[in-house]
Structures are given as C-alpha cells and as structure tokens.
Design a protein around this motif. Structure first.
Motif, PDB file in Angstrom:
ATOM      1  N   MET A  97      -4.854  -2.784  -4.382  1.00 10.05           N
ATOM      2  CA  MET A  97      -5.424  -2.898  -3.028  1.00 10.05           C
ATOM      3  C   MET A  97      -4.402  -3.548  -2.099  1.00 10.05           C
ATOM      4  SD  MET A  97      -8.439  -1.564  -2.620  1.00 10.05           S
ATOM      5  CE  MET A  97      -8.832  -2.366  -1.057  1.00 10.05           C
ATOM      6  N   ALA A  99      -4.087  -2.529   1.034  1.00 11.30           N
ATOM      7  CA  ALA A  99      -4.586  -2.403   2.407  1.00 11.30           C
ATOM      8  C   ALA A  99      -5.067  -3.742   2.951  1.00 11.30           C
ATOM      9  CB  ALA A  99      -5.733  -1.388   2.460  1.00 11.30           C
ATOM     10  N   PRO A 131     -18.313  -4.892   3.073  1.00 11.79           N
ATOM     11  CA  PRO A 131     -18.258  -4.972   1.612  1.00 11.79           C
ATOM     12  C   PRO A 131     -16.865  -5.404   1.171  1.00 11.79           C
ATOM     13  CG  PRO A 131     -18.306  -2.674   2.345  1.00 11.79           C
ATOM     14  CD  PRO A 131     -18.563  -3.532   3.554  1.00 11.79           C
ATOM     15  N   ILE A 133     -14.202  -4.614  -1.222  1.00 16.70           N
ATOM     16  CA  ILE A 133     -13.854  -3.476  -2.082  1.00 16.70           C
ATOM     17  C   ILE A 133     -13.266  -3.971  -3.403  1.00 16.70           C
ATOM     18  CG2 ILE A 133     -12.503  -1.347  -2.257  1.00 16.70           C
ATOM     19  CD1 ILE A 133     -12.412  -1.359   0.877  1.00 16.70           C
ATOM     20  N   LEU A 134     -12.361  -4.939  -3.305  1.00 18.04           N
ATOM     21  CA  LEU A 134     -11.709  -5.463  -4.516  1.00 18.04           C
ATOM     22  C   LEU A 134     -12.737  -6.081  -5.469  1.00 18.04           C
ATOM     23  CD1 LEU A 134      -8.961  -5.985  -5.908  1.00 18.04           C
ATOM     24  CD2 LEU A 134      -8.847  -8.150  -4.672  1.00 18.04           C
ATOM     25  N   PHE A 152      -3.772  -7.984  -3.067  1.00 20.80           N
ATOM     26  CA  PHE A 152      -2.705  -8.555  -2.255  1.00 20.80           C
ATOM     27  C   PHE A 152      -3.326  -9.659  -1.407  1.00 20.80           C
ATOM     28  CE2 PHE A 152       1.474  -6.368  -1.932  1.00 20.80           C
ATOM     29  CZ  PHE A 152       1.320  -5.506  -2.998  1.00 20.80           C
ATOM     30  N   LYS A 166      -7.679 -17.854  -4.747  1.00 19.42           N
ATOM     31  CA  LYS A 166      -8.144 -16.504  -4.407  1.00 19.42           C
ATOM     32  C   LYS A 166      -8.189 -15.612  -5.645  1.00 19.42           C
ATOM     33  CE  LYS A 166      -7.490 -15.031  -0.294  1.00 19.42           C
ATOM     34  NZ  LYS A 166      -6.854 -14.618   0.960  1.00 19.42           N
ATOM     35  N   LYS A 170     -11.495 -13.749  -6.799  1.00 22.87           N
ATOM     36  CA  LYS A 170     -11.556 -12.280  -6.780  1.00 22.87           C
ATOM     37  C   LYS A 170     -11.732 -11.707  -8.186  1.00 22.87           C
ATOM     38  CE  LYS A 170     -10.688 -11.242  -2.355  1.00 22.87           C
ATOM     39  NZ  LYS A 170     -11.439 -10.250  -1.574  1.00 22.87           N
TER      40      LYS A 170
END
Ligand code: CTP
Ligand code: CA
Length: 226
Positions: A97, A99, A131, A133-134, A152, A166, A170
């Motif tokens: 990811m 983006a 939402p 996504i990751l 990222f 993080k 995540k």
C-alpha cells in the motif's frame, strides 16, 4: 541479496501495488486530495515486473506513464481504491500500500456545483472517516499463509517511534517509514526510509532512487513469502 542474483525471484507471484493519492469529491468540480505523485508506487510496480512478478497496479489520480506489462486499475476515491485493492488481493502473494489514502471524506456530496452567496458565510464541510484499506487487508489475510502485507508511512518527527507504534497498530508485516517534510519525498525521484518489520528488525535504506528503495522492499517481501 538484490542485483543479478535476485533477478526473476518474483516469477510466478502476483503482487498488488497501490499508488498515487485518493481524492474525495465535494461537488462535481472540487475535491479534497493530497500531494502524492504515484512515483514510489510506480517504481515498485516496475521493479516487481523486472523481477518476474505479475503486477496489478491500483492507481489513484496518477499521471505518470504506465509500466509496461502491469494490469492497471484506475480509481479516484478511497472507497473505489478499497474495492479495487481487495478484489485484486484475493489471489495475491503480496500487497504493498504505497498510495496516500485520504483518512476522511466529506459527509455529503453536492451533485451540483456549490455557489457562493454574496455576504453569506460559507457552509462548513463535515467530514467522516474513510475505510482503512490496509487494516481490512490485514484482517482478510489473517488465514492466508505466506501473503505479505506492506504499509507505507510518512512521518515528520520521531520517525522510528511513530513507525513502531503504527506498525503494531496496523498489524502488517512490513512498514516503510519515510521522513517527510519540506523538499523531502513528495514529487521527488529520490527517497530515504527505514523499513520496520513485525519481528522487530529495522533496515535502513539510505537516500537513493525510488527504484533502489523498491528493490529493498521486494528483497524483504520475497524473504517472507512461502
Ligand atoms: N492506509 C489505508 N487506508 C486508509 C489510510 C491509510 O490503507 N484509510 C494505508 C496507507 O496506504 C499506508 C498506511 O495505511 O500504507 C499508513 O498510512 P498513514 O496515513 O501513515 O497511517 P494512518 O493509520 O492513516 O495514521 P495517521 O495518518 O493518523 O498518521
Ligand atoms: Ca493517514
């Protein structure tokens, strides 16, 4: 690792890369967006193709030349990107990811252009959360052995500490942490990063091309694939 020895080490693998920045429409002519150019994601796609992977590139608002051989899915908003990434990820060996995903979107979309009224206060734009996504990818991949999920993160300060926190939050396998700030990272061909892994390792990637950083990412991903 890397270099000639790593050539074609992703042959037979399907990798999904997201690139660019999502935009959240306010009305037919306006949006909330960010400064991501898509360069890092496109470099990841090109280097994965060079190493033999089948690549699905989920692009949001990128104007760079298409990497030859990638399947490109164009998206605009975060919700469009979410659907495209989750669909492409169904048979993926790795998802990266890269983006820049908008955390929030306007609660209401005006289907005609918002007009100003002379003398009147502008109406506030209320935001709702998008939402993650990751996080959804991590949840959906929990029972998929050997699928590697990479996030990222751009941090302006306390890069390592914020990155560790993080990564834990995540739940992905690797987190590529960029130091960003004025003149750093956005829209530039070079990048520097530290890549944190869930097992506690940290790999420092000195300033270099976005391709060079991509190759280190794929080295670490390939080592974790089964
Ligand atoms: N990401 C995502 N969906 C979102 C927000 C972020 O998939 N709605 C992904 C990004 O593509 C990136 C990673 O999560 O790979 C980290 O994004 P980042 O913005 O650094 O993390 P956030 O959890 O949104 O935290 P914050 O912006 O508050 O620092
Ligand atoms: Ca964010």
């Amino acid at each position: 690792r890397g270099g000639a020895a790593a050539a074609r080490d992703l042959a037979g693998r399907h990798v999904v890369v997201s690139a660019g920045g999502t935009r959240e429409p306010i009305d037919p002519v306006r949006f909330i967006g960010n400064r991501s150019s898509g360069m890092q994601g496109y470099a990841l796609a090109r280097t994965a193709l060079a190493r033999g992977a089948r690549v699905t590139l989920v692009a949001a608002n990128v104007t760079l030349p298409d990497p030859a051989g990638a399947e490109i899915v164009r998206t605009g908003s975060t919700r469009e990107m979410r659907d495209a990434v989750l669909k492409a990820a169904a048979d993926a060996d790795a998802v990266v990811m890269a983006a820049a995903v908008a955390d929030f979107r306007p609660a209401d979309y005006e289907d005609v252009k918002i007009k100003k009224t002379p003398g009147a206060e502008p109406a506030p734009i209320h935001l709702v959360e998008n939402p993650d996504i990751l996080a959804e990818l991590v949840r959906e991949s929990r029972d998929v052995a050997g699928r590697v999920i990479v996030g990222f993160a751009a941090e302006t300060h306390d890069v390592l500490e914020n990155g560790r926190r993080k990564l834990a939050r995540k739940g992905c396998d690797l987190l590529v942490v960029n130091q960003v700030g004025e003149h750093l990272a956005f829209g530039r061909p070079d990048n520097a990063a530290v890549i944190l892994s869930a097992d506690g390792a940290a790999v420092d990637v000195p300033r270099g091309s976005k391709e060079a950083l991509s190759d280190v990412v794929w080295d670490l991903v390939a080592a974790r694939m089964t």
